[in-house]
Design a protein around this motif. Structure first.
Motif, PDB file in Angstrom:
ATOM      1  N   ILE A   1       3.172  28.122 -11.990  1.00 14.64           N
ATOM      2  CA  ILE A   1       3.954  28.256 -10.256  1.00 14.64           C
ATOM      3  C   ILE A   1       3.466  28.830  -9.674  1.00 14.64           C
ATOM      4  CG2 ILE A   1       5.504  27.639  -9.058  1.00 14.64           C
ATOM      5  CD1 ILE A   1       6.850  25.714 -11.353  1.00 14.64           C
TER       6      ILE A   1
ATOM      7  N   GLU B   1      27.516  29.819 -15.832  1.00 14.48           N
ATOM      8  CA  GLU B   1      27.438  28.602 -16.266  1.00 14.48           C
ATOM      9  C   GLU B   1      27.314  27.984 -17.797  1.00 14.48           C
ATOM     10  OE1 GLU B   1      24.257  26.084 -14.492  1.00 14.48           O
ATOM     11  OE2 GLU B   1      25.095  24.092 -15.594  1.00 14.48           O
TER      12      GLU B   1
ATOM     13  N   GLY C   1       5.843  27.836 -16.618  1.00 14.68           N
ATOM     14  CA  GLY C   1       6.667  27.513 -14.710  1.00 14.68           C
ATOM     15  C   GLY C   1       6.334  28.907 -14.372  1.00 14.68           C
TER      16      GLY C   1
ATOM     17  N   LYS D   1       5.603  19.243 -12.491  1.00 16.26           N
ATOM     18  CA  LYS D   1       4.877  20.240 -13.462  1.00 16.26           C
ATOM     19  C   LYS D   1       6.745  20.525 -14.234  1.00 16.26           C
ATOM     20  CE  LYS D   1       5.348  24.926 -15.228  1.00 16.26           C
ATOM     21  NZ  LYS D   1       7.106  23.720 -16.497  1.00 16.26           N
TER      22      LYS D   1
ATOM     23  N   GLU E   1      17.777  21.730  -6.447  1.00 17.38           N
ATOM     24  CA  GLU E   1      18.571  20.752  -7.502  1.00 17.38           C
ATOM     25  C   GLU E   1      19.478  22.063  -8.359  1.00 17.38           C
ATOM     26  OE1 GLU E   1      20.077  18.206  -6.785  1.00 17.38           O
ATOM     27  OE2 GLU E   1      18.953  17.380  -5.121  1.00 17.38           O
ATOM     28  N   LEU E   2      20.599  22.930  -8.880  1.00 17.16           N
ATOM     29  CA  LEU E   2      20.713  24.185  -9.760  1.00 17.16           C
ATOM     30  C   LEU E   2      21.796  23.944 -10.186  1.00 17.16           C
ATOM     31  CD1 LEU E   2      20.172  27.065  -6.760  1.00 17.16           C
ATOM     32  CD2 LEU E   2      18.156  25.705  -8.029  1.00 17.16           C
ATOM     33  N   GLY E   3      22.485  24.850 -10.831  1.00 20.90           N
ATOM     34  CA  GLY E   3      23.714  24.546 -11.646  1.00 20.90           C
ATOM     35  C   GLY E   3      25.268  24.913 -11.172  1.00 20.90           C
TER      36      GLY E   3
ATOM     37  N   TRP F   1      14.202  21.051 -19.055  1.00 18.94           N
ATOM     38  CA  TRP F   1      14.231  20.691 -20.311  1.00 18.94           C
ATOM     39  C   TRP F   1      15.359  19.556 -20.622  1.00 18.94           C
ATOM     40  CZ3 TRP F   1      18.414  22.368 -22.344  1.00 18.94           C
ATOM     41  CH2 TRP F   1      18.904  23.477 -22.036  1.00 18.94           C
TER      42      TRP F   1
ATOM     43  N   LEU G   1      15.293  13.535 -14.329  1.00 17.83           N
ATOM     44  CA  LEU G   1      14.962  14.612 -13.695  1.00 17.83           C
ATOM     45  C   LEU G   1      13.341  15.068 -13.220  1.00 17.83           C
ATOM     46  CD1 LEU G   1      17.396  16.644 -15.322  1.00 17.83           C
ATOM     47  CD2 LEU G   1      17.679  15.572 -13.197  1.00 17.83           C
TER      48      LEU G   1
ATOM     49  N   CYS H   1      23.974  19.494 -16.143  1.00 19.14           N
ATOM     50  CA  CYS H   1      23.976  19.958 -15.476  1.00 19.14           C
ATOM     51  C   CYS H   1      25.665  19.842 -14.563  1.00 19.14           C
ATOM     52  CB  CYS H   1      23.077  19.524 -13.749  1.00 19.14           C
ATOM     53  SG  CYS H   1      22.758  18.221 -13.472  1.00 19.14           S
TER      54      CYS H   1
ATOM     55  N   GLU I   1       8.628  23.204 -19.969  1.00 22.89           N
ATOM     56  CA  GLU I   1       7.584  23.613 -21.181  1.00 22.89           C
ATOM     57  C   GLU I   1       8.638  23.301 -22.656  1.00 22.89           C
ATOM     58  OE1 GLU I   1       8.161  25.400 -18.719  1.00 22.89           O
ATOM     59  OE2 GLU I   1       8.565  27.693 -19.331  1.00 22.89           O
TER      60      GLU I   1
ATOM     61  N   GLY J   1      10.506  20.305 -13.408  1.00 21.86           N
ATOM     62  CA  GLY J   1      11.317  19.329 -13.779  1.00 21.86           C
ATOM     63  C   GLY J   1      11.723  20.925 -15.031  1.00 21.86           C
TER      64      GLY J   1
ATOM     65  N   TYR K   1      12.483  20.854  -7.255  1.00 22.19           N
ATOM     66  CA  TYR K   1      13.059  21.970  -7.800  1.00 22.19           C
ATOM     67  C   TYR K   1      14.544  21.776  -8.958  1.00 22.19           C
ATOM     68  CZ  TYR K   1      14.219  26.063 -10.833  1.00 22.19           C
ATOM     69  OH  TYR K   1      14.884  26.743 -11.736  1.00 22.19           O
ATOM     70  N   THR K   2      14.825  21.561  -9.576  1.00 20.83           N
ATOM     71  CA  THR K   2      15.300  21.386 -10.666  1.00 20.83           C
ATOM     72  C   THR K   2      15.346  22.477 -11.904  1.00 20.83           C
ATOM     73  OG1 THR K   2      15.659  18.480 -10.121  1.00 20.83           O
ATOM     74  CG2 THR K   2      17.224  20.068 -11.963  1.00 20.83           C
ATOM     75  N   GLY K   3      16.953  23.014 -11.684  1.00 24.62           N
ATOM     76  CA  GLY K   3      16.991  23.817 -12.609  1.00 24.62           C
ATOM     77  C   GLY K   3      17.512  24.770 -12.082  1.00 24.62           C
ATOM     78  N   SER K   4      17.604  26.165 -13.165  1.00 19.28           N
ATOM     79  CA  SER K   4      18.526  27.526 -13.232  1.00 19.28           C
ATOM     80  C   SER K   4      18.390  27.560 -11.746  1.00 19.28           C
ATOM     81  CB  SER K   4      17.915  28.325 -13.683  1.00 19.28           C
ATOM     82  OG  SER K   4      17.774  29.079 -13.782  1.00 19.28           O
TER      83      SER K   4
HETATM   84  P1  NAD Z   1      14.871  26.636 -15.518  1.00 17.57           P
HETATM   85  O1  NAD Z   1      15.514  26.894 -14.020  1.00 17.57           O
HETATM   86  O2  NAD Z   1      14.813  27.742 -16.505  1.00 17.57           O
HETATM   87  O3  NAD Z   1      13.234  26.095 -15.268  1.00 17.57           O
HETATM   88  C1  NAD Z   1      13.011  25.145 -14.750  1.00 17.57           C
HETATM   89  C2  NAD Z   1      11.641  24.441 -14.787  1.00 17.57           C
HETATM   90  O4  NAD Z   1      11.474  25.821 -13.715  1.00 17.57           O
HETATM   91  C3  NAD Z   1      10.575  25.029 -15.573  1.00 17.57           C
HETATM   92  O5  NAD Z   1       9.809  23.760 -15.221  1.00 17.57           O
HETATM   93  C4  NAD Z   1      10.345  26.584 -15.411  1.00 17.57           C
HETATM   94  O6  NAD Z   1       8.717  26.240 -16.164  1.00 17.57           O
HETATM   95  C5  NAD Z   1      10.587  26.356 -14.215  1.00 17.57           C
HETATM   96  N1  NAD Z   1      10.116  27.915 -14.317  1.00 17.57           N
HETATM   97  C6  NAD Z   1      11.269  28.792 -14.914  1.00 17.57           C
HETATM   98  N2  NAD Z   1      10.648  30.164 -14.296  1.00 17.57           N
HETATM   99  C7  NAD Z   1      10.452  30.327 -13.642  1.00 17.57           C
HETATM  100  C8  NAD Z   1       9.355  31.297 -12.596  1.00 17.57           C
HETATM  101  N3  NAD Z   1       9.894  32.134 -13.060  1.00 17.57           N
HETATM  102  N4  NAD Z   1       8.958  31.166 -11.483  1.00 17.57           N
HETATM  103  C9  NAD Z   1       8.397  29.294 -11.175  1.00 17.57           C
HETATM  104  N5  NAD Z   1       9.000  28.774 -12.074  1.00 17.57           N
HETATM  105  C10 NAD Z   1       9.549  28.719 -13.513  1.00 17.57           C
HETATM  106  O7  NAD Z   1      15.813  25.565 -16.299  1.00 17.57           O
HETATM  107  P2  NAD Z   1      16.140  24.909 -17.382  1.00 17.57           P
HETATM  108  O8  NAD Z   1      16.980  25.642 -18.024  1.00 17.57           O
HETATM  109  O9  NAD Z   1      15.236  24.105 -17.520  1.00 17.57           O
HETATM  110  O10 NAD Z   1      17.577  24.195 -16.523  1.00 17.57           O
HETATM  111  C11 NAD Z   1      18.909  24.481 -16.581  1.00 17.57           C
HETATM  112  C12 NAD Z   1      19.810  24.508 -15.526  1.00 17.57           C
HETATM  113  O11 NAD Z   1      19.104  23.385 -14.620  1.00 17.57           O
HETATM  114  C13 NAD Z   1      20.839  24.661 -15.386  1.00 17.57           C
HETATM  115  O12 NAD Z   1      21.445  26.071 -14.526  1.00 17.57           O
HETATM  116  C14 NAD Z   1      21.134  23.193 -14.961  1.00 17.57           C
HETATM  117  O13 NAD Z   1      23.101  23.382 -14.506  1.00 17.57           O
HETATM  118  C15 NAD Z   1      20.372  23.058 -13.877  1.00 17.57           C
HETATM  119  N6  NAD Z   1      20.075  22.036 -13.835  1.00 17.57           N
HETATM  120  C16 NAD Z   1      20.149  20.821 -12.595  1.00 17.57           C
HETATM  121  C17 NAD Z   1      20.438  20.049 -12.289  1.00 17.57           C
HETATM  122  C18 NAD Z   1      20.863  19.050 -11.104  1.00 17.57           C
HETATM  123  O14 NAD Z   1      20.878  17.814 -11.075  1.00 17.57           O
HETATM  124  N7  NAD Z   1      21.475  19.972  -9.821  1.00 17.57           N
HETATM  125  C19 NAD Z   1      19.939  18.973 -13.370  1.00 17.57           C
HETATM  126  C20 NAD Z   1      19.481  19.344 -14.685  1.00 17.57           C
HETATM  127  C21 NAD Z   1      19.150  20.995 -14.382  1.00 17.57           C
END
Ligand code: NAD
Length: 457
Positions: free
Chosen positions: A173, A335, A169, A137, A211-213, A113, A119, A245, A140, A111, A187-190
């Protein structure tokens, strides 16, 4: 941190078949619901501490949304689980065909933050409903919510079934994915980290949902209801201080209504958050200094025609409107993920499309118009994960719609039944009776070409 033996114990637990029966899955969904409700106040406090979210905003975008998803899963679980009967083609008659839904095994959910509760827990609902064991996971960077979620999970689930793993992460991870084959990674994040996850998963051929941005454009046509458009765009652009997002990333407004639209957005911001948004009950804060610095840098990328005040100590960035923004400025390259709204005017659809096409496959597209023709033109012209007409972001709150991106904004989708499908394998089964076994199917085949051409077409 999860050592490999903890994951192996989960695999054994899964292999024993405990998680498969309907009664078990339903009971776990109910337990999760009870646990969330018993920590409701702590979740409000935690989300306020991490992101300054009000209880009302928390209910709409985090806890309430998750509980609605849980209610849907509990209500429909039996029908989701039952095999789908499908037709059988002429070649295979009188066989019968069905699609079974098989759990994927021990799955990993990672997830972010910004909506740290929703999420992480929404995908968990789909994974439990589909009969999997789950490693969770969280991010943090939302530590207060992380601590409450750990309690919510650990109070009702054994570690062999649902394992809650905290930490950075980038460290935890790879440790897990390099040594253990998950059934699925969600995975949801960048987008940047999404690529890392995709590569790690590929090493063991683990299927992924990403699920990215991305930069979700918002188009305001000359025939749009300007007041309503301004209200709906400002609502989701500045909710959670823009850290959403599916927030409208920037606005492309038809030149003829630009001034009227800007005036309406300014007025709306004041109505929503007053003259002093830093003191507003309704306005959030930036998650941490790293994100604060990143967003604050965008403020010099154009002419500030509203807002622009910042306070690093309070992690406050005022809702800000920028105009005269060069298309190669960082605010139009990255973004934004913060409360900064570039408003750019356009004359023709083709001019506007060229701007959008610089960042293909946005997570969402939002079109404001009263013309059905323009609505269709825009929706057909821009490939995107999803979107709204005369609205922004709310499509993700309807669990009857699949939520997800495409290409750069992600792969796969979830919510409601789509979550169940994401965490299930569709096992195709054909059953053939033995009473009918025509010799014509078996060699020697010579001389049957005409017949086969008639049967298989
Ligand atoms: P992030 O990618 O920094 O972190 C997300 C997760 O990945 C965290 O749990 C983190 O610990 C883990 N992580 C970080 N670095 C890692 C690595 N090198 N290897 C493995 N795991 C790692 O994302 P964020 O800053 O928490 O979230 C913001 C981004 O997420 C924005 O781009 C946003 O658009 C996107 N987002 C997308 C959605 C969606 O549903 N599509 C929803 C919310 C956020």
């Amino acid at each position: 941190m999860a050592d490999i033996s903890a994951l192996e114990k989960m695999r054994q637990y899964f292999d024993a078949g405990t998680t498969k029966p309907y009664a078990f899955r339903k009971e776990q969904l109910k337990k999760l619901k009870t646990s969330i409700l018993s920590h409701e106040q702590e979740l409000y406090d935690a989300l306020y501490a991490d992101l300054k979210k009000s209880p009302e905003e928390t209910w709409v975008t985090e806890t309430g949304m998750v509980l609605a998803e849980l209610n849907t899963a509990i209500k429909h679980l039996k029908s989701w689980m039952s095999p789908d009967r499908v037709g059988t083609n002429l070649l295979n008659l009188p066989s019968r065909s069905r699609v079974m839904k098989e759990p994927l095994g021990v799955v990993l959910i990672i997830g972010p933050w910004n909506y740290p509760f929703q999420l992480l827990i929404n995908p968990l609902i789909g994974a439990i409903a589909a009969g999997n064991c789950v490693v969770l996971k969280p991010s943090e960077f939302a530590p207060a919510t992380d601590a409450v979620m750990k309690k919510v999970i650990e109070e009702v689930f054994s570690k062999e079934y649902i394992l809650y793993v905290q930490g950075d992460g980038a460290t935890v991870i790879p440790q897990m994915t390099n040594n253990f084959t998950f059934g699925h990674i969600f995975y949801t994040g960048s987008t940047a980290v999404g690529k890392i996850i995709y590569k790690m998963a590929a090493e063991r051929l683990v299927p992924v949902t990403l699920e990215l941005g991305g930069k979700s454009p918002c188009i305001v046509e000359s025939d749009a209801n300007i007041k309503v458009s301004a209200r709906r765009i400002a609502m989701t652009k500045f909710s959670n201080a823009g850290q959403m997002c599916v927030a409208p990333d920037y606005v492309l407004v038809q030149e003829s209504v630009k001034d009227k639209f800007i005036a309406a957005v300014k007025e709306t911001i004041q109505q929503f958050y007053t003259e002093r948004p830093e003191e507003s009950y309704n306005y959030g804060k930036i998650i941490n200094e790293k994100q604060f610095d990143r967003i604050a840098n965008y403020l010099s990328n154009g002419t500030k025609i509203h807002g622009g005040r910042i306070n690093k100590e309070k992690l406050f960035i005022e809702p800000t409107i920028l105009t005269d923004v060069p298309l190669d400025a960082p605010v139009m390259q990255d973004e934004i993920f913060g409360p900064v709204l570039p408003i750019i005017s356009f004359n023709t659809m083709s001019d506007a499309k060229k701007i959008i096409d610089k960042h293909p496959n946005p997570l969402s597209i939002y079109v404001y118009t009263s013309s059905k023709k323009k609505e269709n033109e825009w929706l057909e012209a821009i490939p995107a994960g999803g979107g709204c007409v005369n609205n922004s972001s709310w499509h993700l709150t309807n669990h009857n719609l699949p939520f997800g991106g495409r290409g750069f904004s992600g792969t796969g989708n979830y919510h409601g039944k789509y979550s169940f499908d994401t965490f299930s394998h569709k096992k195709a089964i054909m059953k053939t009776p033995t009473w009918f076994d025509p010799k014509i199917k078996y060699p020697p085949l010579k001389g049957r070409l005409k017949l086969f051409k008639w049967v298989i077409r």
